[in-house]
Write a protein that holds these residues in place. Sequence first.
Motif, PDB file in Angstrom:
ATOM      1  N   ALA A   1     -37.717 -56.431  77.038  1.00  0.00           N
ATOM      2  CA  ALA A   1     -37.260 -55.666  75.877  1.00  0.00           C
ATOM      3  C   ALA A   1     -37.393 -54.178  76.181  1.00  0.00           C
ATOM      4  N   GLU A   2     -36.495 -53.373  75.612  1.00  0.00           N
ATOM      5  CA  GLU A   2     -36.465 -51.940  75.888  1.00  0.00           C
ATOM      6  C   GLU A   2     -36.906 -51.128  74.681  1.00  0.00           C
TER       7      GLU A   2
ATOM      8  N   GLN B   1     -39.516 -50.143  78.997  1.00  0.00           N
ATOM      9  CA  GLN B   1     -39.140 -51.552  79.098  1.00  0.00           C
ATOM     10  C   GLN B   1     -40.365 -52.376  79.455  1.00  0.00           C
TER      11      GLN B   1
ATOM     12  N   ALA C   1     -37.689 -63.641  78.052  1.00  0.00           N
ATOM     13  CA  ALA C   1     -36.636 -62.628  78.010  1.00  0.00           C
ATOM     14  C   ALA C   1     -35.370 -63.184  77.374  1.00  0.00           C
TER      15      ALA C   1
ATOM     16  N   ALA D   1     -30.851 -60.457  79.932  1.00  0.00           N
ATOM     17  CA  ALA D   1     -31.681 -59.254  80.049  1.00  0.00           C
ATOM     18  C   ALA D   1     -32.042 -59.014  81.507  1.00  0.00           C
TER      19      ALA D   1
END
Length: 239
Positions: free
Chosen positions: A47-48, A120, A162, A166
């Motif tokens: 995830a960012e 991230q 994820a 991704a």
Amino acid sequence: MSHTKIKHSALRRLTLVTAATATALLVTAGPASAHVEVESDKAQALAENVEISFEAESESDTAGITKLRVVLPEGIAPADVTYGEGPKGWKFTSADDGYTIEGPAVKKGVNAEYSIVVKQLPDAKELPFKTLQTYEDGRIDRWIELDENSDNPAPFLKLKAAAPGAKPISPSPSRTETAPSPAPTPEAAESPASSSARAEKKDDDSGLSAGAWAGIALAVVVVAGGAVYLVRRRAAASE
């Protein structure tokens, strides 16, 4: 009260005591609770721009928390972490392996809460954030154990798998120090005139100058010419 009723009452009390004792033993034998809690609404691998919140519980009744030193888990670079919010007056400083936030002591018995934003999250199942918690009287609580059943466990952030598709993004470039330009040497800093003068001085120091050698050569030619003239004159006189 009949003997049967007394017997049933005693058995009931014994059952309640046994159950309470078993419950206490189970609670005591359970894993120690982390005294730095960590959570995130986007706790998912890869995830960012993820905001992560921490709460360092106060373990002292006589001193407030003044500093938190955190070692980042593998896969998160210090350059990819920015400070979110924290206690009033606290400052964020990056380190080679993590970061430190510190400032005026929070009130005694009050937990220290703050947040960071990570560019991230790595592709992992959980992330440990080893933390050293310092109080104004010098006491340090070390929440650094990777075993969650230990007495001083590090706070762990559990991650979901994820999302489909991704991928890791390019890491932030590490800061590089630009090497300073070398200082000019004395020779390079000289003007052409001074360089020429210095060359002439070098000639003087090492021997005769070019002009002196030219004068000597001319004198040799003159002397040689005079000697030839005298020889020819004497030869003519003897004839």
